[in-house]
Write a protein that holds these residues in place. Structure first.
Motif, PDB file in Angstrom:
ATOM      1  N   GLU A  65      27.858  29.462  44.411  1.00 66.59           N
ATOM      2  CA  GLU A  65      28.666  30.605  43.995  1.00 66.59           C
ATOM      3  C   GLU A  65      29.953  30.122  43.341  1.00 66.59           C
ATOM      4  OE1 GLU A  65      30.652  34.689  45.876  1.00 66.59           O
ATOM      5  OE2 GLU A  65      29.590  33.251  47.137  1.00 66.59           O
ATOM      6  N   GLN A  67      33.816  31.094  41.911  1.00 64.11           N
ATOM      7  CA  GLN A  67      34.878  32.062  42.162  1.00 64.11           C
ATOM      8  C   GLN A  67      36.097  31.701  41.326  1.00 64.11           C
ATOM      9  OE1 GLN A  67      35.704  33.043  46.320  1.00 64.11           O
ATOM     10  NE2 GLN A  67      37.895  33.012  45.888  1.00 64.11           N
ATOM     11  N   TYR A  78      31.147  27.055  45.328  1.00 61.33           N
ATOM     12  CA  TYR A  78      30.747  26.980  46.730  1.00 61.33           C
ATOM     13  C   TYR A  78      29.263  26.607  46.804  1.00 61.33           C
ATOM     14  CZ  TYR A  78      35.108  29.332  48.007  1.00 61.33           C
ATOM     15  OH  TYR A  78      36.429  29.648  48.199  1.00 61.33           O
ATOM     16  N   ASP A 120      34.832  23.396  51.903  1.00 58.65           N
ATOM     17  CA  ASP A 120      33.498  23.913  51.582  1.00 58.65           C
ATOM     18  C   ASP A 120      33.365  24.310  50.119  1.00 58.65           C
ATOM     19  OD1 ASP A 120      35.203  26.072  51.649  1.00 58.65           O
ATOM     20  OD2 ASP A 120      33.846  27.393  52.758  1.00 58.65           O
ATOM     21  N   PHE A 121      34.205  23.747  49.265  1.00 60.39           N
ATOM     22  CA  PHE A 121      34.164  24.099  47.855  1.00 60.39           C
ATOM     23  C   PHE A 121      34.539  22.906  46.983  1.00 60.39           C
ATOM     24  CE2 PHE A 121      38.495  24.897  49.248  1.00 60.39           C
ATOM     25  CZ  PHE A 121      39.266  24.349  48.233  1.00 60.39           C
TER      26      PHE A 121
END
Length: 263
Positions: A65, A67, A78, A120-121
């Protein structure tokens, strides 16, 4: 056949050509598409895409994902998996990424100028003349290839980012309070925007706290406002010994800022 379709699609995107999926004909010579349809927002120029699914050779799916961040030149990706177990890692140029297979592969994409790893990204920053419409599919593919390869995030296990806000026995009470505020109040908010902030020191004579912005926050138009209106005011409120906050720049950023002042 799926791998062939994916390769043709990737080559078409790099050549900036519309992708035409290969077709086969049945016994009545009626064309039959063999390409799996991609998500309609995958190639959109919008910086707010929906989750993107990749299919690996082992028939396992992976959702990535993207963002938006306050910096229009940076996007957070992500992978749905942990990235950094502890701390964060910033790669301001390709030379600094030689010890990380993932960062190195991202810098191999034309137009990528900075890479940052969070918990986490992964934050990717592009050059001004590059378009996310073409970069996003290649970033998706690089992240997917890395996690399917089983490689470590760092070739040297000692390369994990040091805990700059860890409180040591020789730290003064003032420094300990500054570190605690940065870790509990500032860092979570900055990481939500795809970046991080690193403590670089405190001068008790001048009362100046030196910080370094990383990831999407580095070079962001609003970073100076964040430092002065947000972080500086908060530190001065809770720690009377703090008189101000200064940002520490990379050599490349310092040179760019100096040339901008001269112009």
């Amino acid at each position: 056949m799926r791998g062939t379709t994916s390769s043709l699609w990737r080559l078409a995107r790099r050549a900036r050509l519309p992708f035409q999926p290969p077709t086969h004909c049945n016994k009545n010579n009626t064309p039959l598409s063999i390409a799996r349809p991609f998500h309609r927002n995958a190639f959109s120029s919008s910086p707010y895409p929906l989750p993107f699914r990749f299919f690996t050779g082992q028939r396992r799916s992976m959702f990535i994902e993207a963002q938006a961040t306050p910096n229009p030149s940076s996007l957070m990706f992500y992978p749905g998996k942990p990235v950094m177990d502890v701390g964060s890692a910033d790669f301001p140029n390709p030379r600094s990424a030689m010890n990380s297979p993932l960062a190195k592969s991202l810098f191999a994409i034309d137009g990528v100028t900075r890479v940052f790893f969070g918990s986490d990204f992964v934050t990717v920053t592009k050059s001004e003349d590059a378009a996310w419409e073409f970069l996003k599919p290649e970033v998706f593919a690089a992240i997917m290839d890395f996690y399917s390869s089983g490689q470590p995030l760092f070739l040297d296990s000692q390369s994990a980012a040091a805990m700059d806000t860890a409180i040591h026995q020789d730290d003064s009470e003032t420094v300990a309070m500054i570190k605690e505020l940065l870790e509990t109040r500032v860092r979570p908010a900055v990481q939500d925007d795809g970046g991080d902030i690193v403590y670089r020191g405190f001068d008790p004579d001048t009362g100046i706290v030196k910080l370094k912005m990383q990831g999407a926050c580095s070079g962001c138009p609003s970073s100076s406002v964040t430092l002065k209106s947000g972080i500086e005011n908060m530190l001065m409120h809770y720690v009377p010994e703090v008189k101000g906050v200064e940002q520490e720049l990379d050599a490349e950023e310092d040179g760019a800022a100096l040339s901008g002042e001269m112009m």
